[in-house]
Design a protein around this motif. Structure first.
Motif, PDB file in Angstrom:
ATOM      1  N   LYS A 228      -7.297 -10.729 -12.416  1.00  0.00           N
ATOM      2  CA  LYS A 228      -7.917  -9.892 -11.384  1.00  0.00           C
ATOM      3  C   LYS A 228      -7.842  -8.442 -11.869  1.00  0.00           C
ATOM      4  O   LYS A 228      -6.766  -7.905 -12.111  1.00  0.00           O
ATOM      5  CB  LYS A 228      -7.209 -10.064 -10.039  1.00  0.00           C
TER       6      LYS A 228
ATOM      7  N   HIS B  42      -8.697   0.202  -9.304  1.00  0.00           N
ATOM      8  CA  HIS B  42      -7.822   1.316  -9.685  1.00  0.00           C
ATOM      9  C   HIS B  42      -7.386   1.240 -11.147  1.00  0.00           C
ATOM     10  O   HIS B  42      -6.875   2.224 -11.689  1.00  0.00           O
ATOM     11  CB  HIS B  42      -6.582   1.346  -8.789  1.00  0.00           C
TER      12      HIS B  42
ATOM     13  N   THR C  86      -3.233  -3.814 -11.496  1.00  0.00           N
ATOM     14  CA  THR C  86      -3.412  -2.741 -10.528  1.00  0.00           C
ATOM     15  C   THR C  86      -3.027  -1.399 -11.158  1.00  0.00           C
ATOM     16  O   THR C  86      -3.031  -1.288 -12.394  1.00  0.00           O
ATOM     17  CB  THR C  86      -2.639  -3.074  -9.222  1.00  0.00           C
ATOM     18  N   ASP C  87      -2.703  -0.399 -10.340  1.00  0.00           N
ATOM     19  CA  ASP C  87      -2.443   0.943 -10.877  1.00  0.00           C
ATOM     20  C   ASP C  87      -0.977   1.352 -10.756  1.00  0.00           C
ATOM     21  O   ASP C  87      -0.651   2.511 -10.909  1.00  0.00           O
ATOM     22  CB  ASP C  87      -3.326   1.987 -10.171  1.00  0.00           C
TER      23      ASP C  87
ATOM     24  N   GLY D 156       3.987  -2.706 -10.610  1.00  0.00           N
ATOM     25  CA  GLY D 156       4.197  -3.985  -9.937  1.00  0.00           C
ATOM     26  C   GLY D 156       4.629  -3.663  -8.521  1.00  0.00           C
ATOM     27  O   GLY D 156       4.276  -2.598  -8.001  1.00  0.00           O
TER      28      GLY D 156
ATOM     29  N   LEU E 198       7.034  -2.161  -6.012  1.00  0.00           N
ATOM     30  CA  LEU E 198       8.086  -1.137  -6.099  1.00  0.00           C
ATOM     31  C   LEU E 198       8.918  -1.174  -4.824  1.00  0.00           C
ATOM     32  O   LEU E 198       8.381  -1.437  -3.734  1.00  0.00           O
ATOM     33  CB  LEU E 198       7.453   0.254  -6.278  1.00  0.00           C
TER      34      LEU E 198
ATOM     35  N   GLU F  48       7.927  -1.529   3.374  1.00  0.00           N
ATOM     36  CA  GLU F  48       8.124  -1.142   1.967  1.00  0.00           C
ATOM     37  C   GLU F  48       6.916  -1.572   1.148  1.00  0.00           C
ATOM     38  O   GLU F  48       6.569  -0.975   0.139  1.00  0.00           O
ATOM     39  CB  GLU F  48       9.365  -1.846   1.405  1.00  0.00           C
TER      40      GLU F  48
ATOM     41  N   LYS G  47       2.947  -1.993   1.545  1.00  0.00           N
ATOM     42  CA  LYS G  47       1.917  -1.536   2.486  1.00  0.00           C
ATOM     43  C   LYS G  47       0.527  -1.673   1.851  1.00  0.00           C
ATOM     44  O   LYS G  47       0.399  -1.945   0.663  1.00  0.00           O
ATOM     45  CB  LYS G  47       2.112  -0.037   2.807  1.00  0.00           C
TER      46      LYS G  47
ATOM     47  N   GLY H 129      -2.894  -1.838   0.120  1.00  0.00           N
ATOM     48  CA  GLY H 129      -3.492  -2.765  -0.843  1.00  0.00           C
ATOM     49  C   GLY H 129      -2.496  -3.717  -1.492  1.00  0.00           C
ATOM     50  O   GLY H 129      -2.894  -4.725  -2.085  1.00  0.00           O
TER      51      GLY H 129
ATOM     52  N   LYS I 263      -2.249  -8.368  -2.191  1.00  0.00           N
ATOM     53  CA  LYS I 263      -1.868  -8.777  -3.550  1.00  0.00           C
ATOM     54  C   LYS I 263      -0.692  -9.767  -3.520  1.00  0.00           C
ATOM     55  O   LYS I 263      -0.747 -10.833  -4.123  1.00  0.00           O
ATOM     56  CB  LYS I 263      -1.467  -7.533  -4.350  1.00  0.00           C
TER      57      LYS I 263
HETATM   58  N1  LIG Z   1       5.785  -1.684  -2.384  1.00  0.00           N
HETATM   59  C1  LIG Z   1       4.713  -1.300  -3.078  1.00  0.00           C
HETATM   60  N2  LIG Z   1       4.758  -1.350  -4.434  1.00  0.00           N
HETATM   61  C2  LIG Z   1       3.701  -0.955  -5.155  1.00  0.00           C
HETATM   62  N3  LIG Z   1       2.539  -0.477  -4.645  1.00  0.00           N
HETATM   63  C3  LIG Z   1       2.444  -0.404  -3.302  1.00  0.00           C
HETATM   64  C4  LIG Z   1       3.511  -0.812  -2.459  1.00  0.00           C
HETATM   65  N4  LIG Z   1       3.112  -0.642  -1.165  1.00  0.00           N
HETATM   66  C5  LIG Z   1       1.885  -0.145  -1.195  1.00  0.00           C
HETATM   67  N5  LIG Z   1       1.446   0.008  -2.473  1.00  0.00           N
HETATM   68  C6  LIG Z   1       0.141   0.551  -2.850  1.00  0.00           C
HETATM   69  O1  LIG Z   1      -0.697  -0.511  -3.273  1.00  0.00           O
HETATM   70  C7  LIG Z   1      -1.601   0.027  -4.244  1.00  0.00           C
HETATM   71  C8  LIG Z   1      -2.277  -1.099  -5.011  1.00  0.00           C
HETATM   72  O2  LIG Z   1      -3.254  -1.709  -4.200  1.00  0.00           O
HETATM   73  P1  LIG Z   1      -4.818  -1.282  -4.305  1.00  0.00           P
HETATM   74  O3  LIG Z   1      -4.919   0.196  -4.143  1.00  0.00           O
HETATM   75  O4  LIG Z   1      -5.586  -2.139  -3.373  1.00  0.00           O
HETATM   76  O5  LIG Z   1      -5.089  -1.584  -5.818  1.00  0.00           O
HETATM   77  P2  LIG Z   1      -6.240  -2.408  -6.592  1.00  0.00           P
HETATM   78  O6  LIG Z   1      -7.474  -1.576  -6.567  1.00  0.00           O
HETATM   79  O7  LIG Z   1      -5.651  -2.549  -7.946  1.00  0.00           O
HETATM   80  O8  LIG Z   1      -6.397  -3.744  -5.893  1.00  0.00           O
HETATM   81  C9  LIG Z   1      -0.686   0.923  -5.056  1.00  0.00           C
HETATM   82  O9  LIG Z   1      -1.399   1.907  -5.763  1.00  0.00           O
HETATM   83  C10 LIG Z   1       0.210   1.543  -4.001  1.00  0.00           C
HETATM   84  O10 LIG Z   1      -0.327   2.755  -3.529  1.00  0.00           O
END
Ligand SMILES: Nc1ncnc2c1ncn2[C@@H]1O[C@H](COP(=O)(O)OP(=O)(O)O)[C@@H](O)[C@H]1O
Ligand SMILES: CC(=O)N[C@@H](CCC(=O)OP(=O)(O)O)C(=O)O
Length: 301
Positions: free
Chosen positions: A33, A37, A218-219, A222, A224, A247, A249, A251, A255
């Motif tokens: 996938k 981002h 993703t960006d 993993g 966090l 913790e 949230k 996007g 996932k």
């Molecule tokens: N616990 C977490 N660990 C990592 N990222 C998180 C967490 N909670 C929220 N996020 C957010 O989720 C984002 C990834 O989802 P998203 O922006 O939808 O990415 P993509 O376009 O790769 O699907 C991260 O950039 C981050 O801002």
């Protein structure tokens, strides 16, 4: 492993380390996938196209499901439309649906296809409409802010959930040496068009193909934790806790949920990794240490 540490190592050592993995994955399906981002600049996009082409050349069947959330938002905002998101899903009215289909099925999909073909691969772009690949229905989103009250059901517009995947077209393409590149647009039973989160599509496609791996690019590195430290393995229980205490949230919610769905439906392993690391896919698959977060059902947390 630190990616620069890989670069410093003897090329022969790296190839030898990769050999058992190449043997293990040969003829197997790996679903990748590719999040919007992670499509940052030309160099990273070329690295990604190289990785996918290389996988195919060494006998693995890569299947790419891509997103394009930031690319959709950019076009919508140029049109003066601001998106709202509910649990990581974009509220999709009819005008938004048209833009989503044009951006994902058009610009983003064809850019990935062209780049892989440029590297010597043979990529073919599809949406869930092609070959009746993805049958979808309207998603119901449940939101419970107050634990004392029952969850509220939110109507997200034309956001879709996957009802079923018909993987015939993917099998036909992969058997002929093509690499399927799938945009997350689905079709309803009355021919209506649905906007589906790309993580949802990737997990269901991976399950339908009984994939060896699902890799979500993703960006961030993993999952966090509250101190921004990488959680290198996580199970369903801890995922529930981390969503509950916010913790995890936005996007990241679809996932981790999709990683669990894929595992429960038979995908062997699922990883969430940082697609901004050059050659992230190869590092994850072919080095002993791997990168990112591995998701488990009933496994270590
Ligand atoms: N616990 C977490 N660990 C990592 N990222 C998180 C967490 N909670 C929220 N996020 C957010 O989720 C984002 C990834 O989802 P998203 O922006 O939808 O990415 P993509 O376009 O790769 O699907 C991260 O950039 C981050 O801002
Ligand atoms: C319902 C829903 O939210 N669909 C997503 C589809 C694209 C996507 O998932 O893109 P990323 O993987 O880059 O986030 C959207 O409209 O943004």
């Amino acid at each position: 492993m630190n990616p620069s540490a890989v670069a410093d190592r003897n090329v022969a050592d790296i190839l030898v380390e990769a050999l058992p993995y190449i043997q293990q994955f040969s003829t197997k399906t790996i679903v990748i996938k590719y999040g919007g981002h992670a499509m940052v600049d030309d160099k990273l996009k070329r690295d990604f196209a190289n990785d996918i082409t290389l996988l195919k050349y060494i006998g693995i069947n890569p299947v790419v499901v891509h997103g394009g959330g930031p690319q959709i938002s950019k076009v919508l905002s140029a049109m003066g439309i601001t998106s709202t998101f509910i649990r990581g899903m974009r509220y999709t009215d009819d005008a938004t649906m048209d833009v989503v289909e044009m951006v994902l099925g058009g610009k983003v999909n064809k850019d990935i296809v062209a780049r892989i073909n440029q590297e010597g691969g043979r990529a073919v772009g599809l949406t869930g409409k092609d070959g009746s690949l993805i049958l979808a229905e309207k998603m119901k989103i449940y939101v419970q802010d107050d634990q004392e009250k029952p969850p509220e059901i939110i109507d997200p517009g034309m956001v879709g959930d996957v009802v079923s995947v018909n993987p015939e077209i993917i099998h036909t393409l992969t058997a002929k040496g093509f690499i399927p590149i799938i945009a997350p647009v689905g079709v309803g039973k009355n021919g209506e068009t649905y906007n589906i989160n790309a993580d949802v599509v990737a997990s269901r496609i991976a399950a339908s193909l009984e994939a060896e791996r699902l890799i979500l690019l993703t960006d961030v590195d993993g999952v966090l934790d509250a101190d921004n430290a990488l959680v290198s393995s996580i199970n369903d229980q801890r995922i529930g806790q981390m969503i509950g205490n916010k913790e995890i949230k936005g996007g990241m919610i679809p996932k981790v949920e999709c990683a669990l769905t894929a595992l429960k439906r038979g995908v062997k392993k699922t990883h969430i990794i940082n697609g901004k690391i050059p050659h992230a896919v190869l590092l994850e698959l072919f080095t002993d240490s791997g990168i990112g977060t591995q998701v488990f059902v009933n496994g270590p947390s």
